[in-house]
Design a protein around this motif. Sequence first.
Motif, PDB file in Angstrom:
ATOM      1  N   ALA A 129     -29.956  -9.991 -11.555  1.00  8.08           N
ATOM      2  CA  ALA A 129     -28.815  -9.703 -10.670  1.00  8.08           C
ATOM      3  C   ALA A 129     -27.513 -10.215 -11.287  1.00  8.08           C
ATOM      4  CB  ALA A 129     -29.047 -10.338  -9.299  1.00  8.08           C
ATOM      5  N   GLU A 130     -27.543 -11.420 -11.876  1.00  9.90           N
ATOM      6  CA  GLU A 130     -26.342 -11.952 -12.527  1.00  9.90           C
ATOM      7  C   GLU A 130     -25.917 -11.083 -13.697  1.00  9.90           C
ATOM      8  OE1 GLU A 130     -26.759 -16.045 -13.653  1.00  9.90           O
ATOM      9  OE2 GLU A 130     -27.334 -16.647 -11.632  1.00  9.90           O
ATOM     10  N   ASN A 131     -26.880 -10.628 -14.476  1.00  8.81           N
ATOM     11  CA  ASN A 131     -26.585  -9.749 -15.609  1.00  8.81           C
ATOM     12  C   ASN A 131     -25.939  -8.451 -15.122  1.00  8.81           C
ATOM     13  OD1 ASN A 131     -26.794  -8.928 -18.434  1.00  8.81           O
ATOM     14  ND2 ASN A 131     -28.350  -7.508 -17.701  1.00  8.81           N
ATOM     15  N   GLU A 132     -26.461  -7.914 -14.034  1.00  9.52           N
ATOM     16  CA  GLU A 132     -25.911  -6.682 -13.466  1.00  9.52           C
ATOM     17  C   GLU A 132     -24.479  -6.903 -12.980  1.00  9.52           C
ATOM     18  OE1 GLU A 132     -25.624  -2.755 -12.238  1.00  9.52           O
ATOM     19  OE2 GLU A 132     -27.050  -3.718 -13.568  1.00  9.52           O
ATOM     20  N   CYS A 184     -18.556  -6.141 -13.795  1.00 15.29           N
ATOM     21  CA  CYS A 184     -17.221  -6.712 -14.045  1.00 15.29           C
ATOM     22  C   CYS A 184     -16.658  -6.219 -15.376  1.00 15.29           C
ATOM     23  CB  CYS A 184     -17.293  -8.239 -14.039  1.00 15.29           C
ATOM     24  SG  CYS A 184     -17.543  -8.944 -12.409  1.00 15.29           S
ATOM     25  N   PHE A 185     -17.512  -6.174 -16.376  1.00 16.44           N
ATOM     26  CA  PHE A 185     -17.117  -5.704 -17.706  1.00 16.44           C
ATOM     27  C   PHE A 185     -16.654  -4.248 -17.635  1.00 16.44           C
ATOM     28  CE2 PHE A 185     -18.308  -3.921 -21.892  1.00 16.44           C
ATOM     29  CZ  PHE A 185     -17.496  -4.704 -22.701  1.00 16.44           C
ATOM     30  N   LEU A 186     -17.450  -3.403 -16.991  1.00 13.29           N
ATOM     31  CA  LEU A 186     -17.091  -1.987 -16.874  1.00 13.29           C
ATOM     32  C   LEU A 186     -15.813  -1.794 -16.062  1.00 13.29           C
ATOM     33  CD1 LEU A 186     -20.597  -0.385 -16.312  1.00 13.29           C
ATOM     34  CD2 LEU A 186     -19.139  -0.150 -18.316  1.00 13.29           C
ATOM     35  N   TYR A 219     -13.060   2.887 -12.483  1.00 16.35           N
ATOM     36  CA  TYR A 219     -14.523   2.736 -12.412  1.00 16.35           C
ATOM     37  C   TYR A 219     -14.955   2.421 -10.976  1.00 16.35           C
ATOM     38  CZ  TYR A 219     -19.180   0.836 -12.927  1.00 16.35           C
ATOM     39  OH  TYR A 219     -20.521   0.589 -12.777  1.00 16.35           O
ATOM     40  N   GLN A 220     -15.980   3.102 -10.531  1.00  7.95           N
ATOM     41  CA  GLN A 220     -16.551   2.861  -9.216  1.00  7.95           C
ATOM     42  C   GLN A 220     -17.992   2.375  -9.392  1.00  7.95           C
ATOM     43  OE1 GLN A 220     -15.093   3.169  -6.119  1.00  7.95           O
ATOM     44  NE2 GLN A 220     -13.231   3.383  -7.330  1.00  7.95           N
TER      45      GLN A 220
END
Length: 135
Positions: A34-37, A42-44, A51-52
């Motif tokens: 979940a943290e990675n997601e 945030c990066f995208l 970005y949505q």
Amino acid sequence: LSLNGWPAFKQFPWLREYVVNPTFFDDASGDLIAENEELRECFLAGLTRGYQPPPEEERRKLIDDEYWELTKLFMSPKGAITRLHYDNGGAHAWLSQVRGRKLFVCYPPSAGEHLHPFEGDEAFLNGSWIDPLDP
């Protein structure tokens, strides 16, 4: 029939209800996924104008599916042998032996260099040609 690391619980979600994880230890895998997601989102969002992110329900399903991809099924016939190896990424395992016997031969981490490791899964030096029953 031999199945080595089949992600059955990702492919057939209805099987998940039959898996009961032990409650006496914490499994942080889901939290890490979940943290990675969240970091990816945030990066995208920072790099892509307009970005949505996916809807929360879709995001939860993606995280859940990725978690269950880590739960794999290994089945083999009588007499099957697996080469000497270690699992990657600090993996942990919970073994349920349905029938038959399984022999584990363990070495301390300090013995690794003496086991003549070779590049196995995911380009790690995690395999060995040494047969511990016939050194």
